[in-house]
Structures are given as structure tokens and as C-alpha cells.
Design an enzyme around this catalytic site. Structure first.
Site, mmCIF file in Angstrom:
data_model
loop_
_atom_site.group_PDB
_atom_site.id
_atom_site.type_symbol
_atom_site.label_atom_id
_atom_site.label_comp_id
_atom_site.label_asym_id
_atom_site.label_seq_id
_atom_site.Cartn_x
_atom_site.Cartn_y
_atom_site.Cartn_z
ATOM 1 N N ASN A 136 0.860 -1.177 0.000
ATOM 2 C CA ASN A 136 0.000 0.000 0.000
ATOM 3 C C ASN A 136 0.900 1.233 0.000
ATOM 4 O O ASN A 136 1.480 1.585 1.015
ATOM 5 C CB ASN A 136 -0.889 -0.044 1.263
ATOM 6 N N ARG B 195 -2.947 -2.111 -3.055
ATOM 7 C CA ARG B 195 -4.109 -1.254 -2.811
ATOM 8 C C ARG B 195 -4.065 -0.113 -3.826
ATOM 9 O O ARG B 195 -3.053 0.580 -3.941
ATOM 10 C CB ARG B 195 -4.042 -0.678 -1.404
ATOM 11 N N HIS C 84 -12.899 3.557 0.746
ATOM 12 C CA HIS C 84 -12.842 2.605 1.878
ATOM 13 C C HIS C 84 -13.579 1.315 1.544
ATOM 14 O O HIS C 84 -13.997 0.592 2.444
ATOM 15 C CB HIS C 84 -13.500 3.180 3.159
ATOM 16 N N ARG D 242 -11.064 16.785 7.223
ATOM 17 C CA ARG D 242 -11.941 17.056 6.066
ATOM 18 C C ARG D 242 -13.339 17.451 6.537
ATOM 19 O O ARG D 242 -13.839 16.905 7.515
ATOM 20 C CB ARG D 242 -12.041 15.819 5.173
ATOM 21 N N GLU E 208 -8.019 -4.451 5.999
ATOM 22 C CA GLU E 208 -7.995 -4.245 4.545
ATOM 23 C C GLU E 208 -6.895 -5.072 3.889
ATOM 24 O O GLU E 208 -7.061 -5.575 2.784
ATOM 25 C CB GLU E 208 -7.794 -2.745 4.251
#
Ligand code: ADP
Length: 406
Positions: free
Chosen positions: A7, A94, A183, A247, A393
């Protein structure tokens, strides 16, 4: 099969090696500060379960050099877990943005690389970094199957009413402006675990209605019907939806030109503000880290208290909205840093939802054991289960990679 999961971020390379048959993690690690100041301060952390973590400081000017060090460490007599690179059967990468082209994992070839490159327009911070990792692995591990697993793929099952914005239709057709969601690998992993538990309780897959909440630095929720995503809170980019660490989440779009006219912000400055200076950080003025915000709130800081209220209120609103989208609800799932570790956020986010059959048992919520299959924190007399499920993940990427290759 031994599967290496990679990743890559713009200045990092995260990795984990799995035995895909037993689904056990053999080692995980992170090369950080790659390429920053020429990679002079780069550092590698390498953790074999049950052993002391190894740290190596070595210049890493680019991801290729970082990968060389990772591969050398994996095969090293002392720190390694394999004796030769030949033992790696496949690499799973990923990739953040797969656009509409990818609804599942794919074997990487020239065409896939070109498409990931095109998608970089929509994920300028992520896709180019993901590609650096892919290219480095192809060069260093020639002949080994490389697989791309996309954050957007799981949400490709959303129907048009969920993925279209109220913009002129040609903006979707000509420019691909639509909700993609992110996600996805995490939402898919935790919804699979929840789905298994619901099936054990007699609710079969086609009837299952699950809301998943991935609450980390980035936060998103998904509505999952019969195992497929039918809606999610993030949009064209990972800025939409819930309040996050830095965010803003959902916003009146007229605020952007207003920022320009009133404060003279350029589009780039507005983008930086909305992505990096809002959310928990912007509202609280304290930190983007929920632990710091909670500490400040407990000490009486009104802005920190407001940040937590907004955060939980948005989760609650989306639970209600997604139960309407799903036409009912069997389970709510909390995952990621905040979702897995913060009982206060879980409790507040589901407060007042008794009318939907949701009630959190305070005793279970406050005394969690960390179980891979998750813990049910709902009151047992209520119809809706509330699970806390640790996301994984990397394991999901390893599973997809092994399945595709074999
Ligand atoms: P990322 O999205 O970067 O993978 P994580 O899933 O690790 O992020 O989540 C990071 C968030 O989790 C931070 O806001 C952090 O404060 C929060 N967090 C981690 N541990 C706890 C805890 N014990 N209590 C509350 N929040 C926590």
C-alpha cells in the site's frame, strides 16, 4: 500461497506478508518519509508478530529503493520470514481509484496501468503513489503476478439514484463526475464478518441489511444490502459525507465560490482548506485526533465539544437515512481507529435510535474484548445488532489476490 500486500502513499510504503491458506500475517511494516528531502530521513519499521520490532534508518530517495530494503529485510537471515523471494506467489496492491472500470480485483497488465493512470485525475494524491509501488514491484519481482484491489470497487453496485449528482447529465457522461465512494475494501471486509454473524442468527444473505461505519482519520459509511453496497457517504473524492479528522464532509457547494469572493481563496487554497484544515481539527481548533479532541472536550472546551457533537450527529443522520434506503436494518457495524476504540462516539452516534430497534448496551460497549469476528454491543432484546469489528484491509487484499491468482 505467500502473498505480499503493498500500500503505497506519496511518501510511504506499507507492506504485509500473508500465508493466504491460513490467513495468517507473517510480518508487517512501513517504510516512511520516502523521497522527502531526498529520502535522507527515511525509516523502515518491520514487525514480525511475537518478535521485537526492527527499525532501519537508511536513505530512501524513491519507492524502488524502499522496496529493495523491504525485500532484503523480508529475506534477511535475522529479520526475515522467508528464505528467498521466489516464495512470494503474488503481490496485491491497494489502489485508491478504479473509477467505473473496475468493480473487482484485477491482474495488472499494461492496460490496467494505463487506466489507473487516467484515474489519477480524480485521485491525484493517491493513484500516482499506488502506481509507483506497482512499477517498483514489477521491476523487482518479475514474473510474479501483480493484482490491483480498488477502494472504489465495492461501491460499483450503487444504483444511479445513489451515484448520480443533481448536475447536468453530460457532466457524468463526459467527465465522469459521479459518486464513486472509498474505503470499499474495509466496508466489504467488515460487512462480510457481520454477514456471517447474521447468517448464524438465521438471517440469510439476500435479506441482510447492514450499515457499516468506517471511522478513522478518513470516515465513511455504507449501506449494504444482501452483500452489495447500495450507497455510501464519500463521493467523487473522499471529501464528502461525514466529518473527518481534517476534512469537512458534506457542505453547501455555494460555500466554495463564497470563500473565493469573500476571502479571496483560489480554487487550490479552498481545496487545501476543505481537505486539511476542517473537520475535527477546524471545528475544535485543537487537533485532528479524536483522543485529543475528547480530552479537550472533557476539560470544558466548547469547540471541542461541538466537534464531537457534529461528528456523532452526522453518523446518526446517515444511520437513519440508510435504514430508509435499505428499507430496514439488521446491523450497524463500527470499525477503524475511532469506531473500534471509542465507546463514547459509538454511544452518542446511536443515541435516540430506539425507534429503529437500535440500543447500545453500556456495559458491553465500555468493556470490549478485541475479537477478530467482532463484538455485539447491542441490547439483546433489540432487533438490530450493533457490532464492533476490527477492519483488516490488508487481509482482504491478500484474499482477493490469492483467489484471483489461483
Ligand atoms: P487511518 O484512517 O489513518 O487508517 P485510523 O483508522 O488509525 O486512521 O484512525 C485514526 C483515528 O482513530 C484518530 O482520530 C485517533 O484519535 C482515533 N483513535 C485511535 N485510538 C483511539 C482511542 N483509543 N479512542 C478514541 N479514538 C482513537
Amino acid at each position: 500461497m505467500i502473498v505480499l500486500v503493498v500500500n503505497c502513499g506519496s511518501s510511504s510504503l506499507k507492506y504485509e506478508l500473508f500465508d493466504s491458506e491460513t490467513e495468517t500475517s507473517l510480518v508487517s511494516g512501513l517504510a516512511d518519509r520516502v523521497g522527502i528531502n531526498g529520502g535522507a530521513e527515511a525509516v523502515l519499521e518491520h514487525q514480525v508478530p511475537g518478535r521485537v520490532e526492527i527499525e532501519k534508518q537508511q536513505p530512501m530517495p524513491d519507492h524502488g529503493v524502499a522496496l529493495d530494503l523491504v525485500l532484503a529485510t523480508l529475506t534477511d537471515a535475522e529479520s526475515g520470514v522467508i528464505s528467498h523471494l521466489d516464495e512470494i506467489g503474488a503481490v496485491g496492491h491497494r489502489v485508491v481509484h478504479g473509477g467505473e472500470r473496475f468493480s473487482e480485483a484485477v491482474l495488472i497488465d499494461g492496460e490496467v496501468i494505463a487506466t489507473i493512470e487516467q484515474m489519477a485525475e480524480l485521485a491525484p494524491l493517491h493513484n500516482p503513489a499506488n502506481l509507483m509501488g506497482i512499477r517498483a514491484c514489477i521491476r523487482r519481482l518479475p514474473g510474479v503476478a501483480q493484482v490491483a484491489v480498488f477502494d472504489t470497487a465495492f461501491h460499483q453496485t450503487m444504483p444511479p439514484q445513489a451515484f448520480l449528482y443533481g448536475l447536468p447529465y453530460e457532466m457524468y457522461v463526459e467527465h465522469g463526475i459521479r459518486r464513486y465512494g472509498f474505503h470499499g475494501t474495509s466496508h466489504r471486509y467488515v460487512s462480510l464478518v457481520a454477514s456471517r454473524r447474521l447468517a448464524e442468527a438465521g438471517i440469510e444473505l439476500p435479506d441482510q441489511k447492514i450499515v457499516t461505519a468506517h471511522l478513522g482519520n478518513g470516515c465513511s459509511m455504507a449501506a449494504v444490502a444482501g452483500g452489495t453496497s447500495i450507497d455510501t457517504t464519500m463521493g467523487l473524492t473522499p471529501l464528502e459525507g461525514l466529518l473527518m479528522g481534517t476534512r469537512c464532509g458534506d457542505l453547501d457547494p455555494a460555500i466554495v465560490p463564497y470563500l473565493h469572493e469573500k476571502l479571496g481563496l483560489t480554487p487550490k487554497e479552498a481545496d487545501t482548506l476543505l481537505n486539511n484544515k476542517c473537520g475535527l481539527l477546524g471545528v475544535s481548533g485543537v487537533s485532528s485526533d479524536m483522543r485529543d479532541v475528547k480530552a479537550a472536550a472533557a476539560a470544558g472546551d466548547i469547540r471541542a465539544q461541538a466537534a464531537i457533537e457534529i461528528f456523532c450527529y452526522r453518523v446518526r443522520k446517515y444511520v437513519g437515512s440508510y435504514s430508509a434506503a435499505l428499507g430496514g436494518l439488521n446491523a450497524v457495524v463500527f470499525t477503524a481507529g475511532i469506531g473500534e476504540n471509542d465507546p463514547l462516539v459509538r454511544e452518542r452516534s446511536l443515541e435516540g435510535l430506539g425507534y429503529l430497534g437500535i440500543a447500545v448496551d453500556p456495559e458491553k460497549n465500555n468493556n470490549l474484548a478485541n475479537e477478530r469476528d467482532g463484538v455485539d454491543i447491542s441490547c439483546s432484546d433489540q432487533p438490530v445488532r450493533v457490532y464492533v469489528i476490527p477492519t483488516d484491509e490488508e487481509l482482504m487484499i491478500a484474499r482477493d489476490t490469492a483467489e484471483l491468482v489461483s
